[in-house]
Write a protein that holds these residues in place. Structure first.
Motif, PDB file in Angstrom:
ATOM      1  N   VAL A 130       0.850  -1.190   0.000  1.00 56.06           N
ATOM      2  CA  VAL A 130       0.000   0.000   0.000  1.00 56.06           C
ATOM      3  C   VAL A 130       0.889   1.243   0.000  1.00 56.06           C
ATOM      4  N   LEU A 131       0.764   2.064  -1.051  1.00 56.51           N
ATOM      5  CA  LEU A 131       1.551   3.296  -1.156  1.00 56.51           C
ATOM      6  C   LEU A 131       0.849   4.484  -0.517  1.00 56.51           C
ATOM      7  N   ASP A 132      -0.480   4.498  -0.632  1.00 52.51           N
ATOM      8  CA  ASP A 132      -1.239   5.636  -0.112  1.00 52.51           C
ATOM      9  C   ASP A 132      -2.691   5.211   0.060  1.00 52.51           C
ATOM     10  N   ILE A 133      -3.403   5.929   0.907  1.00 59.97           N
ATOM     11  CA  ILE A 133      -4.836   5.700   1.089  1.00 59.97           C
ATOM     12  C   ILE A 133      -5.533   7.048   0.982  1.00 59.97           C
ATOM     13  N   ILE A 134      -6.479   7.139   0.062  1.00 61.14           N
ATOM     14  CA  ILE A 134      -7.219   8.381  -0.136  1.00 61.14           C
ATOM     15  C   ILE A 134      -8.707   8.096   0.036  1.00 61.14           C
ATOM     16  N   HIS A 135      -9.499   9.161   0.091  1.00 58.40           N
ATOM     17  CA  HIS A 135     -10.944   8.984   0.229  1.00 58.40           C
ATOM     18  C   HIS A 135     -11.654   9.853  -0.797  1.00 58.40           C
ATOM     19  N   ASN A 136     -12.509   9.220  -1.588  1.00 57.83           N
ATOM     20  CA  ASN A 136     -13.349   9.942  -2.543  1.00 57.83           C
ATOM     21  C   ASN A 136     -14.651   9.163  -2.689  1.00 57.83           C
ATOM     22  N   GLY A 137     -15.526   9.338  -1.695  1.00 55.98           N
ATOM     23  CA  GLY A 137     -16.759   8.573  -1.657  1.00 55.98           C
ATOM     24  C   GLY A 137     -16.589   7.234  -0.973  1.00 55.98           C
ATOM     25  N   LEU A 138     -15.393   6.676  -1.053  1.00 57.92           N
ATOM     26  CA  LEU A 138     -15.017   5.460  -0.336  1.00 57.92           C
ATOM     27  C   LEU A 138     -13.506   5.472  -0.172  1.00 57.92           C
ATOM     28  N   ASP A 139     -13.006   4.627   0.702  1.00 51.42           N
ATOM     29  CA  ASP A 139     -11.561   4.560   0.912  1.00 51.42           C
ATOM     30  C   ASP A 139     -10.904   3.822  -0.253  1.00 51.42           C
ATOM     31  N   ILE A 140      -9.834   4.405  -0.766  1.00 55.81           N
ATOM     32  CA  ILE A 140      -9.123   3.843  -1.918  1.00 55.81           C
ATOM     33  C   ILE A 140      -7.670   3.612  -1.526  1.00 55.81           C
ATOM     34  N   ALA A 141      -7.226   2.379  -1.652  1.00 52.99           N
ATOM     35  CA  ALA A 141      -5.833   2.038  -1.355  1.00 52.99           C
ATOM     36  C   ALA A 141      -5.056   1.961  -2.663  1.00 52.99           C
ATOM     37  N   ILE A 142      -4.051   2.827  -2.798  1.00 54.31           N
ATOM     38  CA  ILE A 142      -3.199   2.831  -3.983  1.00 54.31           C
ATOM     39  C   ILE A 142      -2.047   1.859  -3.746  1.00 54.31           C
ATOM     40  N   LEU A 143      -1.895   0.891  -4.648  1.00 59.15           N
ATOM     41  CA  LEU A 143      -0.871  -0.135  -4.493  1.00 59.15           C
ATOM     42  C   LEU A 143       0.309   0.123  -5.424  1.00 59.15           C
ATOM     43  N   ASP A 144       1.429  -0.514  -5.128  1.00 52.54           N
ATOM     44  CA  ASP A 144       2.606  -0.379  -5.991  1.00 52.54           C
ATOM     45  C   ASP A 144       2.561  -1.403  -7.120  1.00 52.54           C
ATOM     46  N   SER A 145       1.371  -1.686  -7.590  1.00 53.93           N
ATOM     47  CA  SER A 145       1.164  -2.639  -8.669  1.00 53.93           C
ATOM     48  C   SER A 145       0.054  -2.105  -9.558  1.00 53.93           C
ATOM     49  N   SER A 146      -0.314  -2.881 -10.557  1.00 54.33           N
ATOM     50  CA  SER A 146      -1.283  -2.393 -11.526  1.00 54.33           C
ATOM     51  C   SER A 146      -2.079  -3.546 -12.109  1.00 54.33           C
ATOM     52  N   ALA A 147      -3.408  -3.399 -12.117  1.00 56.11           N
ATOM     53  CA  ALA A 147      -4.237  -4.396 -12.797  1.00 56.11           C
ATOM     54  C   ALA A 147      -3.950  -4.369 -14.288  1.00 56.11           C
ATOM     55  N   GLU A 148      -3.812  -3.186 -14.843  1.00 51.84           N
ATOM     56  CA  GLU A 148      -3.551  -3.013 -16.274  1.00 51.84           C
ATOM     57  C   GLU A 148      -2.213  -3.611 -16.677  1.00 51.84           C
ATOM     58  N   ALA A 149      -1.168  -3.367 -15.900  1.00 53.89           N
ATOM     59  CA  ALA A 149       0.176  -3.783 -16.289  1.00 53.89           C
ATOM     60  C   ALA A 149       0.561  -5.163 -15.770  1.00 53.89           C
ATOM     61  N   HIS A 150       0.056  -5.540 -14.606  1.00 55.86           N
ATOM     62  CA  HIS A 150       0.512  -6.774 -13.969  1.00 55.86           C
ATOM     63  C   HIS A 150      -0.537  -7.876 -13.906  1.00 55.86           C
ATOM     64  N   MET A 151      -1.809  -7.521 -13.958  1.00 56.64           N
ATOM     65  CA  MET A 151      -2.888  -8.514 -13.910  1.00 56.64           C
ATOM     66  C   MET A 151      -3.924  -8.196 -14.985  1.00 56.64           C
ATOM     67  N   PRO A 152      -3.522  -8.135 -16.248  1.00 51.65           N
ATOM     68  CA  PRO A 152      -4.432  -7.659 -17.296  1.00 51.65           C
ATOM     69  C   PRO A 152      -5.712  -8.471 -17.449  1.00 51.65           C
ATOM     70  N   ASP A 153      -5.668  -9.767 -17.115  1.00 45.18           N
ATOM     71  CA  ASP A 153      -6.879 -10.579 -17.266  1.00 45.18           C
ATOM     72  C   ASP A 153      -7.997 -10.139 -16.330  1.00 45.18           C
ATOM     73  N   THR A 154      -7.652  -9.477 -15.219  1.00 43.96           N
ATOM     74  CA  THR A 154      -8.702  -8.998 -14.317  1.00 43.96           C
ATOM     75  C   THR A 154      -9.530  -7.905 -14.986  1.00 43.96           C
ATOM     76  N   ILE A 155      -8.956  -7.256 -15.987  1.00 41.29           N
ATOM     77  CA  ILE A 155      -9.681  -6.233 -16.739  1.00 41.29           C
ATOM     78  C   ILE A 155     -10.242  -6.805 -18.031  1.00 41.29           C
ATOM     79  N   ILE A 156      -9.452  -7.634 -18.718  1.00 42.84           N
ATOM     80  CA  ILE A 156      -9.844  -8.143 -20.028  1.00 42.84           C
ATOM     81  C   ILE A 156     -10.968  -9.164 -19.931  1.00 42.84           C
ATOM     82  N   MET A 157     -10.874 -10.090 -18.964  1.00 42.26           N
ATOM     83  CA  MET A 157     -11.833 -11.201 -18.943  1.00 42.26           C
ATOM     84  C   MET A 157     -13.275 -10.751 -18.688  1.00 42.26           C
ATOM     85  N   PRO A 158     -13.608  -9.978 -17.694  1.00 38.16           N
ATOM     86  CA  PRO A 158     -12.810  -9.689 -16.500  1.00 38.16           C
ATOM     87  C   PRO A 158     -13.061 -10.746 -15.422  1.00 38.16           C
ATOM     88  N   TYR A 159     -12.205 -10.771 -14.417  1.00 35.58           N
ATOM     89  CA  TYR A 159     -12.470 -11.632 -13.275  1.00 35.58           C
ATOM     90  C   TYR A 159     -11.954 -10.950 -12.014  1.00 35.58           C
TER      91      TYR A 159
END
Length: 253
Positions: A130-159
């Motif tokens: 966890v790099l940072d935690i922000i709030h915009n309607g709900l709590d959002i945890a920013i990670l040092d990873s990426s669904a787009e770059a590191h787990m593309p199937d979570t977006i493409i499939m999606p799952y």
């Protein structure tokens, strides 16, 4: 040399993973089949499964035989492709064995199965911080990873990837949207809940990430590729390979 054919039947759960969908480029259909090239071929290949049981294979085989039966005896081998979820606990191994034996006895050919996701299924984790935690309607945890770059199937499939010690949003006390660190607005892993509040520096571990992750990972936005490591039974971690800016730079120049 082999020829991929299209049995024009599949029970693939998602259209994006259906090689027998309308207008598919994967495998020749019977209508477009040129039998004259079989003198240069030793086998036929079809791939019509996606994370499926032997029941689905049985149905595909029926369509394959119906369309290409007259050519099978001319071959040395038939490749049943991949997508067989052999390592899943409820997979019917005995039916698979029966189907293969019956097919071999009927046509006197060798039968091949392609190693696929089942080899690495439910293995490997992607360990993020966890790099940072922000709030915009709900709590959002920013990670040092990426669904787009590191787990593309979570977006493409999606799952939805499973996270260690986490549940669906609202099921536990603290809910967060887990998000990647690229510029893509949709770089989001999903909403998860935890027993304890997340803090900067906490580890968020995505499970079952060995297959279709490392081979699909990119350096989109200059994001560093995840290091590859082996965790020994004793608990110590061996770093196999690390990546840096030079890996990103060399891919572009």
């Amino acid at each position: 040399l082999g020829l991929r054919v299209n049995p024009e039947y599949s029970q693939a759960p998602k259209e994006i993973y259906n090689p027998c969908a309308s207008y598919s480029r994967l495998g020749t259909t019977l209508q477009n089949f040129d039998s004259s090239i079989l003198t240069s071929c030793e086998g036929l290949h079809f791939h019509a499964l996606c994370e499926q049981d032997s029941d689905a294979l049985e149905n595909v085989l029926q369509h394959f035989e119906k369309k290409f039966q007259e050519y099978i005896p001319q071959m040395k081998w038939i490749n049943f492709g991949g997508g067989h979820h052999i390592t899943r606990k409820d997979y019917d191994i005995e039916k698979l064995i029966t189907l293969i034996k019956k097919f071999k006895a009927k046509y006197h050919v060798e039968v091949y199965l392609e190693p696929g996701e089942a080899i690495a299924w439910q293995t490997g984790t992607l360990v993020t911080t966890v790099l940072d935690i922000i709030h915009n309607g709900l709590d959002i945890a920013i990670l040092d990873s990426s669904a787009e770059a590191h787990m593309p199937d979570t977006i493409i499939m999606p799952y939805r990837a499973e996270v260690k010690n986490a549940s669906k949003a609202g099921e536990k006390k603290y809910t967060y949207r887990l998000a990647g660190n690229t510029c893509l607005a949709g770089d989001i892993m999903g909403d998860y809940s935890f027993d304890q509040a997340l803090k900067i520096g906490d580890k968020v571990i995505f499970k079952d990430q060995m297959h279709y992750t490392m081979v699909k990972a990119t350096t989109f936005n200059g994001i560093k590729l995840p290091s590859i490591a082996i965790k020994k039974v004793e608990g110590n971690v061996e770093i196999v390979r690390e990546f840096g800016y030079e890996d990103f730079k060399q891919r572009l120049s």
